[in-house]
Motif scaffolding. Structure first.
Motif, PDB file in Angstrom:
ATOM      1  N   VAL A 102       0.836  -1.190   0.000  1.00  0.00           N
ATOM      2  CA  VAL A 102       0.000   0.000   0.000  1.00  0.00           C
ATOM      3  C   VAL A 102       0.875   1.245   0.000  1.00  0.00           C
ATOM      4  CG1 VAL A 102      -1.807   1.269   1.210  1.00  0.00           C
ATOM      5  CG2 VAL A 102      -1.822  -1.238   1.231  1.00  0.00           C
ATOM      6  N   GLU A 103       0.766   2.023  -1.076  1.00  0.00           N
ATOM      7  CA  GLU A 103       1.560   3.243  -1.216  1.00  0.00           C
ATOM      8  C   GLU A 103       0.806   4.454  -0.677  1.00  0.00           C
ATOM      9  OE1 GLU A 103       2.313   1.045  -5.299  1.00  0.00           O
ATOM     10  OE2 GLU A 103       0.573   1.532  -4.064  1.00  0.00           O
ATOM     11  N   SER A 104       1.562   5.459  -0.307  1.00  0.00           N
ATOM     12  CA  SER A 104       0.991   6.744   0.104  1.00  0.00           C
ATOM     13  C   SER A 104       2.017   7.839  -0.168  1.00  0.00           C
ATOM     14  CB  SER A 104       0.609   6.736   1.584  1.00  0.00           C
ATOM     15  OG  SER A 104       1.755   6.516   2.394  1.00  0.00           O
ATOM     16  N   GLY A 105       1.546   9.085  -0.197  1.00  0.00           N
ATOM     17  CA  GLY A 105       2.462  10.207  -0.310  1.00  0.00           C
ATOM     18  C   GLY A 105       2.513  10.883  -1.657  1.00  0.00           C
ATOM     19  N   GLY A 106       1.790  10.397  -2.630  1.00  0.00           N
ATOM     20  CA  GLY A 106       1.790  11.055  -3.926  1.00  0.00           C
ATOM     21  C   GLY A 106       1.046  12.376  -3.863  1.00  0.00           C
ATOM     22  N   GLY A 107       1.100  13.123  -4.959  1.00  0.00           N
ATOM     23  CA  GLY A 107       0.392  14.394  -5.002  1.00  0.00           C
ATOM     24  C   GLY A 107       0.906  15.300  -6.085  1.00  0.00           C
ATOM     25  N   LEU A 108       0.525  16.573  -5.983  1.00  0.00           N
ATOM     26  CA  LEU A 108       0.918  17.592  -6.960  1.00  0.00           C
ATOM     27  C   LEU A 108       1.969  18.501  -6.338  1.00  0.00           C
ATOM     28  CD1 LEU A 108       0.457  19.202  -9.600  1.00  0.00           C
ATOM     29  CD2 LEU A 108      -1.393  20.405  -8.404  1.00  0.00           C
ATOM     30  N   VAL A 109       3.036  18.741  -7.078  1.00  0.00           N
ATOM     31  CA  VAL A 109       4.109  19.594  -6.583  1.00  0.00           C
ATOM     32  C   VAL A 109       4.684  20.387  -7.748  1.00  0.00           C
ATOM     33  CG1 VAL A 109       5.883  17.822  -6.901  1.00  0.00           C
ATOM     34  CG2 VAL A 109       6.209  19.597  -5.165  1.00  0.00           C
ATOM     35  N   GLN A 110       5.230  21.545  -7.451  1.00  0.00           N
ATOM     36  CA  GLN A 110       5.870  22.350  -8.492  1.00  0.00           C
ATOM     37  C   GLN A 110       7.273  21.823  -8.778  1.00  0.00           C
ATOM     38  OE1 GLN A 110       5.660  26.469  -7.167  1.00  0.00           O
ATOM     39  NE2 GLN A 110       3.823  26.784  -8.413  1.00  0.00           N
ATOM     40  N   ALA A 111       7.736  22.103  -9.969  1.00  0.00           N
ATOM     41  CA  ALA A 111       9.101  21.720 -10.328  1.00  0.00           C
ATOM     42  C   ALA A 111      10.086  22.292  -9.315  1.00  0.00           C
ATOM     43  CB  ALA A 111       9.432  22.216 -11.729  1.00  0.00           C
ATOM     44  N   GLY A 112      11.053  21.455  -8.939  1.00  0.00           N
ATOM     45  CA  GLY A 112      12.017  21.849  -7.931  1.00  0.00           C
ATOM     46  C   GLY A 112      11.617  21.454  -6.522  1.00  0.00           C
ATOM     47  N   GLY A 113      10.392  21.037  -6.351  1.00  0.00           N
ATOM     48  CA  GLY A 113       9.892  20.657  -5.043  1.00  0.00           C
ATOM     49  C   GLY A 113      10.232  19.222  -4.683  1.00  0.00           C
TER      50      GLY A 113
ATOM     51  N   GLN B 117       5.180   4.708 -14.194  1.00  0.00           N
ATOM     52  CA  GLN B 117       4.632   4.646 -15.545  1.00  0.00           C
ATOM     53  C   GLN B 117       3.951   5.961 -15.869  1.00  0.00           C
ATOM     54  OE1 GLN B 117       2.047   1.309 -16.340  1.00  0.00           O
ATOM     55  NE2 GLN B 117       2.402   1.483 -18.525  1.00  0.00           N
ATOM     56  N   ALA B 118       4.484   6.628 -16.878  1.00  0.00           N
ATOM     57  CA  ALA B 118       3.901   7.880 -17.353  1.00  0.00           C
ATOM     58  C   ALA B 118       2.877   7.566 -18.445  1.00  0.00           C
ATOM     59  CB  ALA B 118       5.005   8.784 -17.896  1.00  0.00           C
ATOM     60  N   PRO B 119       1.939   8.483 -18.687  1.00  0.00           N
ATOM     61  CA  PRO B 119       0.911   8.249 -19.716  1.00  0.00           C
ATOM     62  C   PRO B 119       1.541   7.965 -21.082  1.00  0.00           C
ATOM     63  CG  PRO B 119       0.327  10.132 -18.371  1.00  0.00           C
ATOM     64  CD  PRO B 119       1.710   9.741 -17.958  1.00  0.00           C
ATOM     65  N   GLY B 120       1.105   6.895 -21.708  1.00  0.00           N
ATOM     66  CA  GLY B 120       1.588   6.551 -23.032  1.00  0.00           C
ATOM     67  C   GLY B 120       2.965   5.924 -23.069  1.00  0.00           C
ATOM     68  N   LYS B 121       3.544   5.675 -21.889  1.00  0.00           N
ATOM     69  CA  LYS B 121       4.883   5.099 -21.850  1.00  0.00           C
ATOM     70  C   LYS B 121       4.872   3.763 -21.111  1.00  0.00           C
ATOM     71  CE  LYS B 121       7.492   9.409 -22.119  1.00  0.00           C
ATOM     72  NZ  LYS B 121       8.607  10.201 -21.536  1.00  0.00           N
TER      73      LYS B 121
ATOM     74  N   ALA C  77       4.177  10.718 -13.130  1.00  0.00           N
ATOM     75  CA  ALA C  77       3.855   9.321 -13.425  1.00  0.00           C
ATOM     76  C   ALA C  77       3.086   8.723 -12.263  1.00  0.00           C
ATOM     77  CB  ALA C  77       5.137   8.518 -13.652  1.00  0.00           C
ATOM     78  N   VAL C  78       2.576   7.530 -12.491  1.00  0.00           N
ATOM     79  CA  VAL C  78       2.071   6.712 -11.388  1.00  0.00           C
ATOM     80  C   VAL C  78       3.251   5.900 -10.874  1.00  0.00           C
ATOM     81  CG1 VAL C  78       0.502   4.885 -10.676  1.00  0.00           C
ATOM     82  CG2 VAL C  78      -0.245   6.594 -12.351  1.00  0.00           C
ATOM     83  N   TYR C  79       3.483   5.979  -9.580  1.00  0.00           N
ATOM     84  CA  TYR C  79       4.610   5.287  -8.953  1.00  0.00           C
ATOM     85  C   TYR C  79       4.114   4.032  -8.242  1.00  0.00           C
ATOM     86  CZ  TYR C  79       7.812   9.074  -9.985  1.00  0.00           C
ATOM     87  OH  TYR C  79       8.611   9.983 -10.634  1.00  0.00           O
ATOM     88  N   TYR C  80       4.790   2.914  -8.498  1.00  0.00           N
ATOM     89  CA  TYR C  80       4.398   1.621  -7.965  1.00  0.00           C
ATOM     90  C   TYR C  80       5.463   1.076  -7.024  1.00  0.00           C
ATOM     91  CZ  TYR C  80       0.995   1.597 -11.766  1.00  0.00           C
ATOM     92  OH  TYR C  80      -0.033   1.909 -12.630  1.00  0.00           O
ATOM     93  N   CYS C  81       5.036   0.633  -5.873  1.00  0.00           N
ATOM     94  CA  CYS C  81       5.899  -0.056  -4.925  1.00  0.00           C
ATOM     95  C   CYS C  81       5.995  -1.523  -5.330  1.00  0.00           C
ATOM     96  CB  CYS C  81       5.297   0.073  -3.527  1.00  0.00           C
ATOM     97  SG  CYS C  81       6.134  -0.863  -2.235  1.00  0.00           S
ATOM     98  N   THR C  82       7.166  -2.113  -5.164  1.00  0.00           N
ATOM     99  CA  THR C  82       7.353  -3.500  -5.568  1.00  0.00           C
ATOM    100  C   THR C  82       8.053  -4.312  -4.483  1.00  0.00           C
ATOM    101  OG1 THR C  82       9.509  -3.112  -6.600  1.00  0.00           O
ATOM    102  CG2 THR C  82       7.559  -2.801  -7.976  1.00  0.00           C
ATOM    103  N   LEU C  83       7.817  -5.622  -4.530  1.00  0.00           N
ATOM    104  CA  LEU C  83       8.491  -6.572  -3.644  1.00  0.00           C
ATOM    105  C   LEU C  83       8.956  -7.742  -4.490  1.00  0.00           C
ATOM    106  CD1 LEU C  83       7.344  -7.747  -0.139  1.00  0.00           C
ATOM    107  CD2 LEU C  83       8.268  -9.355  -1.795  1.00  0.00           C
ATOM    108  N   THR C  84      10.225  -8.118  -4.336  1.00  0.00           N
ATOM    109  CA  THR C  84      10.790  -9.233  -5.087  1.00  0.00           C
ATOM    110  C   THR C  84      11.421 -10.202  -4.097  1.00  0.00           C
ATOM    111  OG1 THR C  84      11.279  -7.752  -6.935  1.00  0.00           O
ATOM    112  CG2 THR C  84      12.390  -9.896  -6.914  1.00  0.00           C
ATOM    113  N   GLN C  85      10.962 -11.436  -4.121  1.00  0.00           N
ATOM    114  CA  GLN C  85      11.378 -12.422  -3.122  1.00  0.00           C
ATOM    115  C   GLN C  85      12.877 -12.700  -3.174  1.00  0.00           C
ATOM    116  OE1 GLN C  85       8.687 -15.897  -2.593  1.00  0.00           O
ATOM    117  NE2 GLN C  85       7.515 -14.961  -4.241  1.00  0.00           N
TER     118      GLN C  85
ATOM    119  N   THR D 181       0.536   5.174  -6.916  1.00  0.00           N
ATOM    120  CA  THR D 181       0.176   6.493  -6.404  1.00  0.00           C
ATOM    121  C   THR D 181       0.637   7.540  -7.409  1.00  0.00           C
ATOM    122  OG1 THR D 181       0.327   7.984  -4.488  1.00  0.00           O
ATOM    123  CG2 THR D 181       2.318   6.764  -5.047  1.00  0.00           C
ATOM    124  N   GLN D 182      -0.225   8.511  -7.674  1.00  0.00           N
ATOM    125  CA  GLN D 182       0.052   9.504  -8.711  1.00  0.00           C
ATOM    126  C   GLN D 182       0.970  10.597  -8.189  1.00  0.00           C
ATOM    127  OE1 GLN D 182      -1.153   9.728 -12.096  1.00  0.00           O
ATOM    128  NE2 GLN D 182       0.399  11.354 -12.163  1.00  0.00           N
ATOM    129  N   VAL D 183       1.997  10.899  -8.973  1.00  0.00           N
ATOM    130  CA  VAL D 183       2.873  12.037  -8.713  1.00  0.00           C
ATOM    131  C   VAL D 183       2.794  12.955  -9.926  1.00  0.00           C
ATOM    132  CG1 VAL D 183       5.261  12.803  -8.438  1.00  0.00           C
ATOM    133  CG2 VAL D 183       4.430  10.797  -7.185  1.00  0.00           C
TER     134      VAL D 183
END
Length: 123
Positions: free
Chosen positions: A5-16, A39-43, A92-100, A117-119
């Motif tokens: 479960v991710e948290s902390g995304g949001g909208l920020v200005q460049a440099g923030g 993952q960014a839109p279209g990428k 982008a949308v940021y995804y947390c991952t776990l690899t055994q 979570t969207q950034v």
């Protein structure tokens, strides 16, 4: 059932800055790696950062080196991503991952994904 479960995304200005957090539950793995992809839109989904069990091993995508820092707390089964000097291209949308098996820099080797979570970085 493993949950990330991710948290902390949001909208920020460049440099923030933003700090993403992820809590893992429902597993009994040891020495697992954790990380972040985005993952960014279209990428395609791409690697951002990963960290090993002991935190001695960390790897970053070239595009975020020197700006992002990954850390983990094994007692709480959490992984954080501190993002500084954010740029519009970090949006982008940021995804947390776990690899055994340990650290992972490839989408195909990740075992579990968070919901994302969207950034958004405005110029």
């Amino acid at each position: 059932q493993v949950q990330l479960v991710e948290s902390g995304g949001g909208l920020v200005q460049a440099g923030g800055s933003l700090r993403l957090s992820c809590a893992a539950s429902g597993h009994t793995f040891i020495r697992y790696g954790m990380g972040w992809f985005r993952q960014a839109p279209g990428k395609e989904r791409e690697f951002v950062a990963t960290i090993g069990w002991s935190s001695a091993s960390t790897y970053y995508a070239d595009s975020v080196k020197g700006r992002f820092t990954i850390s983990r707390d094994n007692a709480r089964s959490t992984v954080d991503l501190q993002m500084n000097n954010l740029k519009p291209e970090d949006t982008a949308v940021y995804y947390c991952t776990l690899t055994q098996r340990g650290i992972s820099t490839m989408v195909t080797s990740v075992d579990f994904w968070g919901q994302g979570t969207q950034v958004t970085v405005s110029s």
